[in-house]
Design a protein around this motif. Structure first.
Motif, mmCIF file in Angstrom:
data_model
loop_
_atom_site.group_PDB
_atom_site.id
_atom_site.type_symbol
_atom_site.label_atom_id
_atom_site.label_comp_id
_atom_site.label_asym_id
_atom_site.label_seq_id
_atom_site.Cartn_x
_atom_site.Cartn_y
_atom_site.Cartn_z
ATOM 1 N N LYS A 26 0.862 -1.186 0.000
ATOM 2 C CA LYS A 26 0.000 0.000 0.000
ATOM 3 C C LYS A 26 0.897 1.234 0.000
ATOM 4 C CE LYS A 26 -3.893 -2.069 2.389
ATOM 5 N NZ LYS A 26 -4.788 -1.996 3.552
ATOM 6 N N VAL A 27 0.582 2.184 -0.875
ATOM 7 C CA VAL A 27 1.361 3.415 -1.005
ATOM 8 C C VAL A 27 0.400 4.591 -0.893
ATOM 9 C CG1 VAL A 27 2.858 4.755 -2.539
ATOM 10 C CG2 VAL A 27 3.008 2.261 -2.535
ATOM 11 N N GLU A 28 0.724 5.546 -0.042
ATOM 12 C CA GLU A 28 -0.108 6.754 0.090
ATOM 13 C C GLU A 28 0.557 7.910 -0.640
ATOM 14 O OE1 GLU A 28 -1.143 7.706 4.092
ATOM 15 O OE2 GLU A 28 -2.111 5.771 4.435
ATOM 16 N N VAL A 29 -0.233 8.643 -1.421
ATOM 17 C CA VAL A 29 0.264 9.824 -2.133
ATOM 18 C C VAL A 29 -0.772 10.929 -2.041
ATOM 19 C CG1 VAL A 29 1.703 8.568 -3.776
ATOM 20 C CG2 VAL A 29 -0.660 9.042 -4.358
ATOM 21 N N ASP A 30 -0.315 12.148 -2.129
ATOM 22 C CA ASP A 30 -1.218 13.293 -2.224
ATOM 23 C C ASP A 30 -1.534 13.516 -3.692
ATOM 24 O OD1 ASP A 30 -1.320 13.945 0.541
ATOM 25 O OD2 ASP A 30 0.637 14.915 0.386
ATOM 26 N N ALA A 31 -2.822 13.614 -4.008
ATOM 27 C CA ALA A 31 -3.242 13.801 -5.401
ATOM 28 C C ALA A 31 -4.604 14.474 -5.419
ATOM 29 C CB ALA A 31 -3.304 12.466 -6.119
ATOM 30 N N ALA A 32 -4.952 15.049 -6.562
ATOM 31 C CA ALA A 32 -6.230 15.736 -6.723
ATOM 32 C C ALA A 32 -7.396 14.768 -6.846
ATOM 33 C CB ALA A 32 -6.178 16.655 -7.945
ATOM 34 N N ASP A 33 -7.129 13.570 -7.403
ATOM 35 C CA ASP A 33 -8.190 12.589 -7.609
ATOM 36 C C ASP A 33 -7.568 11.198 -7.727
ATOM 37 O OD1 ASP A 33 -7.398 12.192 -10.415
ATOM 38 O OD2 ASP A 33 -8.369 14.122 -10.788
ATOM 39 N N PRO A 34 -8.399 10.148 -7.719
ATOM 40 C CA PRO A 34 -7.860 8.778 -7.784
ATOM 41 C C PRO A 34 -7.022 8.496 -9.034
ATOM 42 C CG PRO A 34 -10.163 8.731 -7.111
ATOM 43 C CD PRO A 34 -9.857 10.137 -7.504
ATOM 44 N N GLN A 35 -7.404 9.074 -10.157
ATOM 45 C CA GLN A 35 -6.652 8.843 -11.396
ATOM 46 C C GLN A 35 -5.250 9.435 -11.298
ATOM 47 O OE1 GLN A 35 -9.813 10.161 -11.336
ATOM 48 N NE2 GLN A 35 -10.918 8.349 -12.038
ATOM 49 N N GLU A 36 -5.144 10.618 -10.716
ATOM 50 C CA GLU A 36 -3.826 11.235 -10.556
ATOM 51 C C GLU A 36 -2.988 10.422 -9.575
ATOM 52 O OE1 GLU A 36 -1.595 15.436 -9.504
ATOM 53 O OE2 GLU A 36 -3.593 15.091 -8.678
ATOM 54 N N ALA A 37 -3.591 9.930 -8.508
ATOM 55 C CA ALA A 37 -2.872 9.105 -7.532
ATOM 56 C C ALA A 37 -2.301 7.867 -8.220
ATOM 57 C CB ALA A 37 -3.804 8.717 -6.388
ATOM 58 N N LYS A 38 -3.120 7.221 -9.041
ATOM 59 C CA LYS A 38 -2.663 6.023 -9.758
ATOM 60 C C LYS A 38 -1.538 6.381 -10.719
ATOM 61 C CE LYS A 38 -4.375 2.159 -12.487
ATOM 62 N NZ LYS A 38 -5.561 1.510 -13.070
ATOM 63 N N ARG A 39 -1.639 7.498 -11.412
ATOM 64 C CA ARG A 39 -0.604 7.931 -12.354
ATOM 65 C C ARG A 39 0.710 8.195 -11.626
ATOM 66 N NH1 ARG A 39 1.777 12.244 -13.318
ATOM 67 N NH2 ARG A 39 0.349 13.581 -12.187
ATOM 68 N N ILE A 40 0.634 8.877 -10.476
ATOM 69 C CA ILE A 40 1.831 9.194 -9.700
ATOM 70 C C ILE A 40 2.532 7.918 -9.250
ATOM 71 C CG2 ILE A 40 2.637 10.161 -7.502
ATOM 72 C CD1 ILE A 40 0.412 12.325 -7.854
ATOM 73 N N VAL A 41 1.762 6.982 -8.696
ATOM 74 C CA VAL A 41 2.354 5.731 -8.206
ATOM 75 C C VAL A 41 2.897 4.899 -9.363
ATOM 76 C CG1 VAL A 41 1.900 3.571 -6.991
ATOM 77 C CG2 VAL A 41 1.015 5.723 -6.079
ATOM 78 N N ALA A 42 2.183 4.849 -10.479
ATOM 79 C CA ALA A 42 2.673 4.110 -11.650
ATOM 80 C C ALA A 42 3.987 4.700 -12.142
ATOM 81 C CB ALA A 42 1.627 4.126 -12.762
ATOM 82 N N GLU A 43 4.087 6.014 -12.148
ATOM 83 C CA GLU A 43 5.316 6.677 -12.581
ATOM 84 C C GLU A 43 6.463 6.350 -11.617
ATOM 85 O OE1 GLU A 43 6.441 11.250 -12.571
ATOM 86 O OE2 GLU A 43 5.060 10.773 -14.218
ATOM 87 N N GLN A 44 6.193 6.389 -10.316
ATOM 88 C CA GLN A 44 7.219 6.041 -9.332
ATOM 89 C C GLN A 44 7.661 4.586 -9.503
ATOM 90 O OE1 GLN A 44 5.329 6.988 -5.595
ATOM 91 N NE2 GLN A 44 5.938 9.142 -5.699
ATOM 92 N N TYR A 45 6.701 3.699 -9.734
ATOM 93 C CA TYR A 45 7.017 2.277 -9.928
ATOM 94 C C TYR A 45 7.847 2.086 -11.199
ATOM 95 C CZ TYR A 45 6.356 -2.737 -10.533
ATOM 96 O OH TYR A 45 6.570 -4.076 -10.715
ATOM 97 N N ASN A 46 7.437 2.710 -12.292
ATOM 98 C CA ASN A 46 8.159 2.576 -13.568
ATOM 99 C C ASN A 46 9.557 3.162 -13.500
ATOM 100 O OD1 ASN A 46 6.073 1.210 -14.863
ATOM 101 N ND2 ASN A 46 5.091 3.105 -15.491
#
Length: 53
Positions: free
Chosen positions: A14-34
């Motif tokens: 589980k990873v917590e991030v600050d984001a404007a919406d769920p889609q942005e949160a997923k994008r941020i985490v995907a970018e960090q993972y990639n």
């Protein structure tokens, strides 16, 4: 007789991030993972399945 058996291990974190919406949160985490900023290891082991094909 020979059988083919598949073992699937699952890692999960589980990873917590600050984001404007769920889609942005997923994008941020995907970018960090990639970018290998998030790397799952044996400590993240969640479970496994064994299946005969």
């Amino acid at each position: 007789m020979k059988y083919t058996v598949v073992i699937v291990e699952t890692l999960s974190r589980k990873v917590e991030v600050d984001a404007a919406d769920p889609q942005e949160a997923k994008r941020i985490v995907a970018e960090q993972y990639n970018n290998e900023q998030i790397v799952l290891s044996a400590d993240d082991f969640y479970g496994y399945e064994i299946e005969t094909l």
